[in-house]
Scaffold this active site. Sequence first.
Site, short mmCIF file in Angstrom:
data_model
loop_
_atom_site.label_atom_id
_atom_site.label_comp_id
_atom_site.label_asym_id
_atom_site.label_seq_id
_atom_site.Cartn_x
_atom_site.Cartn_y
_atom_site.Cartn_z
N ALA A 143 0.86 -1.18 0.00
CA ALA A 143 0.00 0.00 0.00
C ALA A 143 0.90 1.23 0.00
O ALA A 143 1.96 1.22 0.64
CB ALA A 143 -0.89 0.00 1.24
N LYS A 144 0.47 2.25 -0.71
CA LYS A 144 1.30 3.47 -0.79
C LYS A 144 0.83 4.42 0.32
O LYS A 144 0.04 5.35 0.08
CB LYS A 144 1.12 4.07 -2.20
N ILE A 145 1.30 4.13 1.52
CA ILE A 145 0.81 4.81 2.72
C ILE A 145 1.75 5.96 3.09
O ILE A 145 2.97 5.78 3.14
CB ILE A 145 0.75 3.80 3.90
N TYR A 158 6.30 6.17 4.23
CA TYR A 158 7.37 6.79 3.44
C TYR A 158 8.52 7.32 4.28
O TYR A 158 9.56 7.73 3.73
CB TYR A 158 6.79 7.82 2.45
#
Length: 328
Positions: A160-162, A166
């Site tokens: 998931a690009k949470i 990052y």
Amino acid sequence: MKVGMNVGRYAYFRGGFVPIEEANVSIMTHALNYGTGCFEGIRGYWNEDERQMYVFRMPEHYHRMSDSGRILMMDLPMSVAELGETTTELLRRNKHTEDVYIRPLLFKSSPLIGVRLHNLDQEFSLFTAPFGKYVDVDGPVRIRTSSWRRVEDTSAPARAKITGTYINAALAKTEAVLDGYAEALVLTESGHVSEGSAENLFAVIGGKLVTPSVNDNILAGITRATVIELASNLLGIETEGRAVDRTELYIADEVFLCGTGAQVVPVNEIDHRCIGDGATGPITARLEEIYNRVIRGYEPDYWHWLTPVYTDSYPAPVAVEPITANQQ
Ligand SMILES: Cc1ncc(COP(=O)(O)O)c(C=O)c1O
């Protein structure tokens, strides 16, 4: 608010198009405090010959955002098709006539204290900005194995690009850059290759492409999927997705990174070992060339990956009008 970069004049915020200076949130916003958001990075490519902007694989990005949202217990605010229309509308309003980056963000917006995912409001925002190179080096790059490991699916899901996750990428990127490298090579907890700080990684081994599998805590990149398909269809080269050891890369014929931001970036040195003969390898060079033609609309077989922004009713503007920090 001062904007720290060149950015389009308008944003999509709270259901409408507003001047970028008005697209602001409270310091109490849940996502700002706890990293409970997910985002995408999409590129629009300017084709000067056609005076057209093509957005690359936009539905795929919004489908991935839908998946990230599900993991964080959020739904997209509208259908993937409607999100695409909202995005092209914003690009037209911002009158871009150069390459751009598009940043959708879906986040927990409740102004309250309490770490959780459930029973929280959500918001969706979108801004666009002129955007050139992401990895700021011409030609092949040197990378180093990071002292940081990739987040695990058992702690913070990498698929998931949470937003909060990052920090993992930022730690790795800053360490690499401050040590004089262009990028980081990030391993999994078990020591397999995962990816760069914000790019997937491929190696050419024995004439085949090899890339870490989706079970090695990668973000399953849209550029990765694109490279796999282009290599198979146009070069007749198949890709094996599997666990990759760090030292396999040291002896690979070619290595490259790829991602929406980075595009295709050849790697010629890892941990002070020269990859191949130190120049960009032939397969990487071919893929870089093909990718650059596909994204700008020069390969009709792949037009289905492109969303044109300008139409007869909304032709491309003559001049760009970005906002810069100094103008405000
Ligand atoms: C951690 C990470 N891996 C890989 C990628 C490449 O993904 P994509 O090709 O979809 O941009 C990105 C970029 O978004 C990223 O942030």
